[in-house]
Design a protein around this motif. Structure first.
Motif, mmCIF file in Angstrom:
data_model
loop_
_atom_site.group_PDB
_atom_site.id
_atom_site.type_symbol
_atom_site.label_atom_id
_atom_site.label_comp_id
_atom_site.label_asym_id
_atom_site.label_seq_id
_atom_site.Cartn_x
_atom_site.Cartn_y
_atom_site.Cartn_z
ATOM 1 N N GLU A 12 74.390 -14.813 112.914
ATOM 2 C CA GLU A 12 73.521 -14.844 114.085
ATOM 3 C C GLU A 12 72.376 -13.841 113.939
ATOM 4 O O GLU A 12 72.525 -12.796 113.301
ATOM 5 N N PRO A 13 71.230 -14.128 114.526
ATOM 6 C CA PRO A 13 70.114 -13.157 114.520
ATOM 7 C C PRO A 13 70.508 -11.852 115.206
ATOM 8 O O PRO A 13 71.412 -11.814 116.050
ATOM 9 N N ILE A 14 69.817 -10.783 114.837
ATOM 10 C CA ILE A 14 70.022 -9.474 115.448
ATOM 11 C C ILE A 14 69.004 -9.306 116.576
ATOM 12 O O ILE A 14 67.798 -9.302 116.335
ATOM 13 N N TYR A 15 69.494 -9.165 117.814
ATOM 14 C CA TYR A 15 68.622 -9.082 118.976
ATOM 15 C C TYR A 15 68.326 -7.653 119.414
ATOM 16 O O TYR A 15 67.332 -7.405 120.102
ATOM 17 N N SER A 16 69.197 -6.717 119.091
ATOM 18 C CA SER A 16 68.991 -5.329 119.518
ATOM 19 C C SER A 16 69.562 -4.402 118.470
ATOM 20 O O SER A 16 70.482 -4.769 117.727
ATOM 21 N N ILE A 17 69.018 -3.188 118.399
ATOM 22 C CA ILE A 17 69.443 -2.263 117.352
ATOM 23 C C ILE A 17 69.219 -0.829 117.810
ATOM 24 O O ILE A 17 68.300 -0.535 118.574
ATOM 25 N N SER A 18 70.114 0.061 117.368
ATOM 26 C CA SER A 18 69.995 1.481 117.668
ATOM 27 C C SER A 18 70.756 2.242 116.590
ATOM 28 O O SER A 18 71.595 1.666 115.885
ATOM 29 N N SER A 19 70.488 3.540 116.471
ATOM 30 C CA SER A 19 71.124 4.329 115.419
ATOM 31 C C SER A 19 71.516 5.694 115.943
ATOM 32 O O SER A 19 70.995 6.179 116.945
ATOM 33 N N GLY A 20 72.470 6.329 115.247
ATOM 34 C CA GLY A 20 72.971 7.645 115.649
ATOM 35 C C GLY A 20 74.471 7.702 115.473
ATOM 36 O O GLY A 20 75.009 7.373 114.417
ATOM 37 N N GLY A 21 75.185 8.107 116.537
ATOM 38 C CA GLY A 21 76.644 8.127 116.482
ATOM 39 C C GLY A 21 77.205 9.252 115.636
ATOM 40 O O GLY A 21 76.579 10.301 115.464
ATOM 41 N N GLY A 22 78.411 9.047 115.087
ATOM 42 C CA GLY A 22 79.098 10.062 114.315
ATOM 43 C C GLY A 22 78.286 10.550 113.140
ATOM 44 O O GLY A 22 77.900 9.763 112.281
ATOM 45 N N ALA A 24 64.998 6.556 112.636
ATOM 46 C CA ALA A 24 66.145 7.356 112.210
ATOM 47 C C ALA A 24 66.415 8.457 113.229
ATOM 48 O O ALA A 24 65.480 9.095 113.721
ATOM 49 N N PRO A 25 67.680 8.707 113.565
ATOM 50 C CA PRO A 25 67.998 9.734 114.565
ATOM 51 C C PRO A 25 68.002 11.131 113.963
ATOM 52 O O PRO A 25 68.014 11.310 112.739
ATOM 53 N N ILE A 26 68.009 12.134 114.835
ATOM 54 C CA ILE A 26 68.152 13.516 114.395
ATOM 55 C C ILE A 26 69.525 13.690 113.753
ATOM 56 O O ILE A 26 70.540 13.209 114.258
ATOM 57 N N GLY A 27 69.571 14.378 112.619
ATOM 58 C CA GLY A 27 70.837 14.613 111.947
ATOM 59 C C GLY A 27 71.285 13.479 111.060
ATOM 60 O O GLY A 27 72.402 13.505 110.538
ATOM 61 N N SER A 28 70.453 12.455 110.882
ATOM 62 C CA SER A 28 70.822 11.339 110.027
ATOM 63 C C SER A 28 70.939 11.783 108.571
ATOM 64 O O SER A 28 70.234 12.695 108.142
ATOM 65 N N PRO A 29 71.834 11.162 107.790
ATOM 66 C CA PRO A 29 71.910 11.475 106.357
ATOM 67 C C PRO A 29 70.591 11.226 105.634
ATOM 68 O O PRO A 29 70.333 11.811 104.584
ATOM 69 N N TRP A 30 69.756 10.347 106.179
ATOM 70 C CA TRP A 30 68.438 10.115 105.586
ATOM 71 C C TRP A 30 67.471 11.248 105.895
ATOM 72 O O TRP A 30 66.409 11.343 105.304
ATOM 73 N N LEU A 42 76.405 24.813 113.838
ATOM 74 C CA LEU A 42 75.784 23.933 114.832
ATOM 75 C C LEU A 42 74.301 23.784 114.557
ATOM 76 O O LEU A 42 73.728 22.701 114.720
ATOM 77 N N ARG A 43 73.652 24.857 114.100
ATOM 78 C CA ARG A 43 72.232 24.802 113.788
ATOM 79 C C ARG A 43 71.969 23.910 112.575
ATOM 80 O O ARG A 43 70.957 23.217 112.507
ATOM 81 N N LEU A 44 72.897 23.922 111.614
ATOM 82 C CA LEU A 44 72.725 23.114 110.417
ATOM 83 C C LEU A 44 73.083 21.645 110.647
ATOM 84 O O LEU A 44 72.729 20.785 109.836
ATOM 85 N N ASN A 45 73.803 21.367 111.734
ATOM 86 C CA ASN A 45 74.227 19.997 112.039
ATOM 87 C C ASN A 45 73.834 19.653 113.472
ATOM 88 O O ASN A 45 74.686 19.552 114.359
ATOM 89 N N PRO A 46 72.545 19.487 113.739
ATOM 90 C CA PRO A 46 72.096 19.224 115.117
ATOM 91 C C PRO A 46 72.579 17.868 115.618
ATOM 92 O O PRO A 46 72.696 16.909 114.857
ATOM 93 N N ARG A 47 72.880 17.801 116.901
ATOM 94 C CA ARG A 47 73.307 16.562 117.544
ATOM 95 C C ARG A 47 72.438 16.306 118.763
ATOM 96 O O ARG A 47 72.082 17.219 119.490
ATOM 97 N N MET A 48 72.132 15.042 118.970
ATOM 98 C CA MET A 48 71.306 14.647 120.108
ATOM 99 C C MET A 48 72.081 13.681 120.978
ATOM 100 O O MET A 48 72.557 12.649 120.503
ATOM 101 N N SER A 49 72.244 14.036 122.244
ATOM 102 C CA SER A 49 72.917 13.139 123.185
ATOM 103 C C SER A 49 72.382 13.421 124.580
ATOM 104 O O SER A 49 72.558 14.519 125.113
ATOM 105 N N HIS A 50 71.709 12.438 125.160
ATOM 106 C CA HIS A 50 71.177 12.609 126.508
ATOM 107 C C HIS A 50 72.296 12.788 127.527
ATOM 108 O O HIS A 50 72.209 13.653 128.403
ATOM 109 N N SER A 51 73.346 11.988 127.415
ATOM 110 C CA SER A 51 74.405 12.024 128.425
ATOM 111 C C SER A 51 75.262 13.285 128.348
ATOM 112 O O SER A 51 75.995 13.591 129.282
#
Length: 498
Positions: free
Chosen positions: A368-378, A311-317, A48-57
């Motif tokens: 179509e143009p991109i109006y909103s963007i977010s990153s994270g997930g699996g 970039a979110p926490i835990g991203s491959p980047w 779990l320490r090596l693979n941190p996850r962030m989720s407010h909910s």
């Protein structure tokens, strides 16, 4: 499970020896009598320490779950993301007027602002990962007793307030910027009855110029108006006056980073250089851009960038704040790394260093143009983008960028997806008519989200007894899981329904 120390794979032994600071097998065997003890005592927590996850909910619930339960939940969720399996739910409140809503999230609640109203959805806790934590309507807030387009909320951001999570900055179509406190509701209060907010401070830096975006860092707030008027404001009480800057272009969004080694602000606009980087120093925000970020097509040309994220926490980047993800007018999502070498083309009119994208993503079926963007997930590896038409939300896994997929939000509006937030297993979004959520986590039940009342038609002797409103006629229960609602989904390589 009872196996000796010699039955453990070498790489596991090395990993555990490193974290336990035990440097010979005899000592390790003495410390850990068997493999079961090794895994239960140290393995889950190390993983779990090596693979941190962030989720407010999920924040409240994760504190109640063991490390093993957390990892099991994350593993199931990651598999659902990989297999494109989710529960789609519309929020029950539908606006009769077309709004341009905005979403913001903190560790306690999700705030959805539309018109002069803020809907507060609070996150409950769950003692078991088999039951997804509930998200329910806590209360509704009014920012004004009058209804007028100039009083519509156009931007919203949460600021730290000592853990109460009730302080926000709000930008309006009138150009007014306010610091608000959202009062807690009384026990037994009907969440549909609006509560008046408390205005702590009010600013009029933008002078009747619609505030398009507000972004914050640990110490400062950045307010951006439609005509490019920028206000750089300290969050805490300070003798330093606000800094004003004019970009002289039609602006849409911004991103402020002051925690990185090279602080900066990024501005999205419609111009020859639609994504500009301005350095931030102890003396404030630089007036001139230090670099421009290019599109995948290359070269300087008039274009527009509407949305931006980091970039979110835990991203491959990695979670470096030097990585920016932006949504462009041509439908492309470009990923830039500010640490990559820049180039300067002296034939370009802007004569500034430029960074080319390190990755570009696009739905080949949508222009179509991109109006909103977010990153994270699996695994923190997904980029989620809301398009300008048909309520389409596109999903991309940066580990396999050509194998994306898209889905229409519940209700299949012709609207843009104005706001989208990826929060661990959940993707919250909002169209001109309503909010919605896609939940990839396990244990979603009917009461996990606010109930959606459906009115069914019945026939008796050929007569229709209860006509169904047209708005509700758009929602149908999912044939795969009756907890969710049917949505149209298609792969970027081939179209398909779901």
């Amino acid at each position: 499970m009872s196996k000796g120390i010699h039955a453990i794979p070498d790489d596991v032994i090395i990993l555990v020896m490193y974290f336990l600071e035990v440097w010979d097998l005899a000592s390790l065997a003495c410390t850990c009598k068997n493999f079961h003890y090794l895994v239960e005592e140290y393995g889950w927590s190390i993983c779990l320490r090596l693979n941190p996850r962030m989720s407010h909910s999920l924040q409240k619930s994760l504190k109640l779950w063991s490390t093993k339960e957390q990892l099991r939940y994350h593993t199931i969720t990651d598999n659902h993301w990989h297999c494109e399996e989710f529960i789609a739910r519309p929020f029950p409140v539908q606006w009769t007027t077309k709004f341009q809503p905005t979403l913001v999230i903190n560790s306690t609640r999700l705030l959805l602002a539309a018109g002069n109203t803020i809907y507060s959805y609070i996150f409950a806790s769950s003692h078991s990962p088999n039951h997804a934590p509930r998200v329910h309507l806590e209360c509704t807030y009014l920012t004004s007793n009058m209804v007028h387009p100039q009083l519509d909320i156009t931007s919203l951001v949460c600021v730290p307030d000592g853990g109460m999570d009730r302080t926000v900055y709000v930008g309006y179509a009138s150009g007014v910027l306010e610091r608000l406190v959202l009062p807690p509701p009384n026990d037994g209060h009907d969440p549909s009855i609006p509560i008046q907010v408390i205005v702590e401070k009010s600013y009029d830096f933008h002078t009747n110029d619609l505030i398009e975006n507000i972004s914050i860092s640990s110490s400062h707030l950045l307010s951006l108006s439609a005509s490019g008027n920028v206000v750089y404001l300290p969050l805490e009480h300070s003798q330093t006056p606000p800094q004003l800057l004019q970009l002289n272009s039609r602006c849409w969004s911004s991103y402020l980073s002051t925690r990185s080694s090279s602080p900066y602000a990024a501005f999205c606009s419609s111009s020859m250089g639609p994504l500009a980087i301005h350095e931030v120093s102890s003396s404030g925000l630089s007036h001139d851009p230090s670099a421009f970020l290019q599109s995948c097509s290359g070269g300087f040309k008039y274009s527009a960038v509407y949305a931006i994220d980091g970039a979110p926490i835990g991203s491959p980047w990695g979670s470096s704040d030097q990585i920016l993800i932006s949504g462009w007018y041509d439908g492309f999502i470009n990923v830039h790394d500010l640490r990559t070498p820049s180039r300067t083309d002296h034939s370009d009119p802007l004569q500034k260093p430029a960074h080319d994208p390190v990755l570009s993503l696009a739905d080949p079926w949508s222009f179509e143009p991109i109006y909103s963007i977010s990153s994270g997930g699996g695994s923190g590896s997904y980029v989620v983008a809301g398009s300008a038409r048909h309520s389409v939300v596109a999903f991309f896994d940066v580990r396999a960028p050509t194998k994306g997929w898209s889905v229409h939000a519940p209700g299949n509006d012709s609207s843009p997806v104005y706001s989208v937030i990826v929060d661990g297993p959940r993707v919250f979004g909002a169209t001109q008519s309503r909010g919605f959520v896609f939940d990839f986590g396990p244990g979603v039940q009917e009461d996990t989200y606010p109930p959606v009342e459906l009115v069914h038609n019945s026939r008796n002797g050929g007569r229709r007894q209860r006509p169904r409103p047209a708005a509700q006629d758009q929602f149908k229960r999912s044939p795969k899981n009756p907890v969710g609602f049917y949505v149209t989904k298609y792969g970027h390589s081939q179209g398909k329904g779901w």
